[in-house]
Enzyme design. Structure first.
Site, PDB file in Angstrom:
ATOM      1  N   TRP A  34      -6.052  12.359 -11.643  1.00  0.00           N
ATOM      2  CA  TRP A  34      -5.712  10.939 -11.545  1.00  0.00           C
ATOM      3  C   TRP A  34      -6.930  10.034 -11.612  1.00  0.00           C
ATOM      4  O   TRP A  34      -6.816   8.825 -11.517  1.00  0.00           O
ATOM      5  CB  TRP A  34      -4.932  10.677 -10.252  1.00  0.00           C
ATOM      6  CG  TRP A  34      -5.519  11.350  -9.065  1.00  0.00           C
ATOM      7  CD1 TRP A  34      -6.475  10.849  -8.248  1.00  0.00           C
ATOM      8  CD2 TRP A  34      -5.201  12.649  -8.569  1.00  0.00           C
ATOM      9  NE1 TRP A  34      -6.782  11.753  -7.265  1.00  0.00           N
ATOM     10  CE2 TRP A  34      -6.011  12.872  -7.434  1.00  0.00           C
ATOM     11  CE3 TRP A  34      -4.310  13.661  -8.970  1.00  0.00           C
ATOM     12  CZ2 TRP A  34      -5.955  14.059  -6.695  1.00  0.00           C
ATOM     13  CZ3 TRP A  34      -4.266  14.836  -8.225  1.00  0.00           C
ATOM     14  CH2 TRP A  34      -5.078  15.022  -7.112  1.00  0.00           C
ATOM     15  N   GLU A  47      -1.250   8.788  -5.393  1.00  0.00           N
ATOM     16  CA  GLU A  47      -1.491   8.335  -4.022  1.00  0.00           C
ATOM     17  C   GLU A  47      -0.326   8.682  -3.105  1.00  0.00           C
ATOM     18  O   GLU A  47      -0.524   9.023  -1.942  1.00  0.00           O
ATOM     19  CB  GLU A  47      -1.767   6.824  -3.991  1.00  0.00           C
ATOM     20  CG  GLU A  47      -3.093   6.417  -4.617  1.00  0.00           C
ATOM     21  CD  GLU A  47      -4.293   7.052  -3.920  1.00  0.00           C
ATOM     22  OE1 GLU A  47      -4.164   7.518  -2.774  1.00  0.00           O
ATOM     23  OE2 GLU A  47      -5.360   7.083  -4.545  1.00  0.00           O
ATOM     24  N   TYR A 130      -2.109   1.632   3.339  1.00  0.00           N
ATOM     25  CA  TYR A 130      -3.006   2.515   2.598  1.00  0.00           C
ATOM     26  C   TYR A 130      -2.680   2.532   1.105  1.00  0.00           C
ATOM     27  O   TYR A 130      -3.547   2.295   0.254  1.00  0.00           O
ATOM     28  CB  TYR A 130      -2.984   3.956   3.133  1.00  0.00           C
ATOM     29  CG  TYR A 130      -3.679   4.843   2.145  1.00  0.00           C
ATOM     30  CD1 TYR A 130      -5.052   4.820   2.046  1.00  0.00           C
ATOM     31  CD2 TYR A 130      -2.952   5.596   1.214  1.00  0.00           C
ATOM     32  CE1 TYR A 130      -5.717   5.536   1.070  1.00  0.00           C
ATOM     33  CE2 TYR A 130      -3.608   6.312   0.230  1.00  0.00           C
ATOM     34  CZ  TYR A 130      -4.980   6.282   0.169  1.00  0.00           C
ATOM     35  OH  TYR A 130      -5.620   6.968  -0.813  1.00  0.00           O
ATOM     36  N   ASP A 148      -7.478   5.624   5.050  1.00  0.00           N
ATOM     37  CA  ASP A 148      -6.711   6.846   5.343  1.00  0.00           C
ATOM     38  C   ASP A 148      -7.440   7.650   6.420  1.00  0.00           C
ATOM     39  O   ASP A 148      -8.397   7.162   7.024  1.00  0.00           O
ATOM     40  CB  ASP A 148      -6.547   7.669   4.065  1.00  0.00           C
ATOM     41  CG  ASP A 148      -7.866   8.275   3.637  1.00  0.00           C
ATOM     42  OD1 ASP A 148      -8.921   7.758   4.040  1.00  0.00           O
ATOM     43  OD2 ASP A 148      -7.850   9.288   2.914  1.00  0.00           O
TER      44      ASP A 148
END
Length: 360
Positions: A34, A47, A130, A148
């Site tokens: 990613w 995510e 987040y 996070d």
DNA sequence: AACTCGGGGCC
DNA sequence: GGCCCAGAGTT
């Protein structure tokens, strides 16, 4: 009584850490799938998969998911069972359900794209502080933090933070601290650098690899020889134990599967018959009859244990050979073995019983 | 603020 | 066996 103290964080240390941290990231960042794209949809999917899930576990799921559902439109229209099958084994299945819900909202309200601000992202299902921050900063370089567990651990050590890092008030304080310094950096780089450092250097279990750390010169925990004291963690909560009886019903070439309820644990996934308590053979035969099965033989299977975050299942199992033409419960199906492998998502809790009948 | 919600890889 | 992970939703 828990003492309430103001949350003071040594912001100057964080400020001094940013430059060496971002420089280190651009040299040492892992090449993850990613990270090879600017597609906000791809970054979003990654995510969500990465929530409470390690990078190595996500990679194969991510590749398969993006091949099957390469666009928001494809996700918005996907069949629920296909979606859950793509998610099978990842856990926290509401993530998948919310992913599709949000895709449908994007399709209807935003022309098939994600809305382009942190505040608008935050309104979509599955987007918390987040994920909204991660997508906004990584895909669009907007100056918002993405805090996070990695970031909390890193900031906790750099600043010798005395507060419980799981406390939402502490997370808020760290988020606000980073809001104040992120303007002066490349937001996407900084956020990913903090997470990368937490994942690779300032690790959660085992000693942090301070000799490889680009920020060690600015780290308060390191200065004081107290890296083992941080992060501060609240006392653990206890798991409850639930007894279950798993009944594997084999009918001709098929196996009885039950679609689970649409709310609660393992919602909408498929399982064998799974009843509360440790039941006797006689009770099992009775339950099979209620499900429209004529029992021919019953044998015991291996007891098994499955540990969830907050529950522990202690399972006993019975293998039933039988026949059944009509199924009175609408959530019951007789599935052929190849269908179970390819079409029905079965949670890992039942892996022991899948293996025992050669279905895993 | 406390609970719920999965699964796996380390120690 | 415990820990925690690129957390969010519900009560």
């Amino acid at each position: 009584m828990k003492e309430k103290r103001p949350i003071l964080i040594d912001a100057p240390r964080v400020g001094r850490s940013i430059e060496p941290l971002c420089g280190w990231y651009q040299k040492h960042a892992r090449k993850l799938p990613w990270r090879q794209t600017n597609d906000s949809y791809a970054i979003w999917v990654s995510e969500v998969m990465l929530q409470q899930t390690r990078v190595e576990a996500v990679i194969p799921y991510y590749e398969r998911f993006m091949t099957a559902l390469p666009t928001i439109e494809a996700l918005a229209e996907v069949d629920d069972d296909v979606l859950l099958k793509l998610w099978e084994g990842l856990g926290y299945y509401s993530r998948a359900r919310n992913l599709k819900k949000a895709a449908q909202i994007c399709a209807v309200q935003y022309g098939g794209r994600l809305p382009g601000s942190y505040t608008e992202l935050l309104k979509l299902p599955g987007f918390g502080p987040y994920t909204a921050g991660a997508v906004a900063s990584i895909a669009w370089n907007l100056p918002v933090p993405a805090v996070d567990g990695n970031v909390m651990r890193v900031i906790s050590r750099i600043t010798a933070l005395e507060h419980d890092i799981k406390d939402p008030a502490t997370v808020r304080a760290v988020r606000e601290l980073l809001c104040g310094v992120i303007e002066a950096s490349e937001p996407g780089i900084l956020n990913q650098a903090l997470m990368e450092l937490g994942a690779c250097i300032c690790v959660p279990n085992g000693a942090p690899r301070c000799h490889e750390c680009p920020v060690s010169a600015h780290c308060a925990a390191r200065e004081n020889g107290q890296t083992e004291l941080f992060p501060v963690k609240a006392p653990k909560k206890q798991r409850r134990i639930e007894e279950k009886t798993v009944i594997v019903v084999c009918v001709d070439d098929g196996v009885l599967l039950c679609k689970r309820e649409s709310k609660g644990l393992l919602a909408n996934l498929y399982s064998f018959l799974c009843e509360d308590g440790h039941l006797t053979k006689e009770t099992v035969i009775d339950i099979c009859k209620q499900h429209g099965i004529t029992v021919e033989s019953v044998s015991e299977m291996k007891p098994a244990k499955h540990i969830f975050t907050h529950i522990e299942w202690h399972m006993i199992g019975y293998l039933v050979q039988g026949t059944g033409k009509t199924l009175p419960y609408e959530n019951d199906i007789i599935a052929a073995r190849h269908q179970i492998r390819t079409a029905y998502s079965i949670p890992r809790a039942f892996a022991s019983y899948q293996k025992e009948i050669g279905l895993l």
